[in-house]
Design a protein around this motif. Structure first.
Motif, PDB file in Angstrom:
ATOM      1  N   ASP A  54      28.945  54.980  67.618  1.00 59.45           N
ATOM      2  CA  ASP A  54      27.603  54.475  67.359  1.00 59.45           C
ATOM      3  C   ASP A  54      26.465  55.427  67.732  1.00 59.45           C
ATOM      4  O   ASP A  54      25.310  55.042  67.717  1.00 59.45           O
ATOM      5  N   TYR A  83      23.536  53.834  65.945  1.00 56.62           N
ATOM      6  CA  TYR A  83      23.894  52.917  64.866  1.00 56.62           C
ATOM      7  C   TYR A  83      24.087  51.509  65.418  1.00 56.62           C
ATOM      8  O   TYR A  83      24.645  51.324  66.490  1.00 56.62           O
ATOM      9  N   PHE A  93      20.427  52.060  61.457  1.00 54.75           N
ATOM     10  CA  PHE A  93      20.296  53.004  62.560  1.00 54.75           C
ATOM     11  C   PHE A  93      18.830  53.227  62.900  1.00 54.75           C
ATOM     12  O   PHE A  93      17.937  52.994  62.087  1.00 54.75           O
TER      13      PHE A  93
END
Length: 172
Positions: A54, A83, A93
């Protein structure tokens, strides 16, 4: 029989492990801003390296043959992304980015006289976007935008600058 069943269950739990997401083989992505190219003929290429499922770091470089177009004629800058989608490495994002760019602004002094003011400046900003990735995790489509404040604007230059992208990417 209970001992055999317990032993098999214990052995299978040691050997196997569960993961929410598959292990990715592609930690890098190269993108081309096709939307900006079609609108202004600016070549804008971005690179992204995924630190985890992420987060990522990356950079952007762009070239334009007209110095008075979109953010000058040359720019380069880093970014950091987080993200928030349901899947790893795609979805919504947010990013923080920096941008160093150069160019010129043409100003009218009189009817017959115009002056070109050259500049180079640094801007810091934030942006948001959405990324979609194919099932094979090889190709991506991204829409994003951001707003940055110029750190040292000239008198003839705006205090803020924008950044937009409609990009296609390839992961490797």
């Amino acid at each position: 029989m209970k001992k055999l069943l317990f032993g098999a269950l214990l052995l299978s739990s040691i050997i196997s492990y569960g993961q929410a997401y598959p292990q990715f083989q592609t930690d890098q992505e190269l993108r081309f801003n096709i939307g900006l190219f079609l609108a202004t003929t600016t070549v804008d290429i971005s690179y992204e390296h995924f630190l985890s499922d992420d987060t990522s770091i990356g950079g952007t470089v762009y070239f334009d043959d007209t110095a008075t177009d979109y953010n000058g004629n040359f720019g380069i800058g880093p970014n950091f992304r987080a993200y928030f989608g349901y899947g790893p490495r795609d979805g919504f994002f947010a990013e923080a980015f920096g941008l160093y760019y150069t160019g010129e602004i043409e100003t009218q002094q009189t009817d017959n006289l115009s002056i070109n003011n050259d500049f180079s400046t640094l801007a810091l900003g934030i942006g948001v976007g959405q990324k979609w990735v194919t099932r094979s995790e090889r190709f991506s489509l991204e829409i994003s935008g951001g707003l940055a404040r110029n750190i040292n604007p000239e008198v003839f230059q705006d205090a803020f600058t924008g950044r937009v992208a409609f990009s296609i990417g390839f992961r490797f």
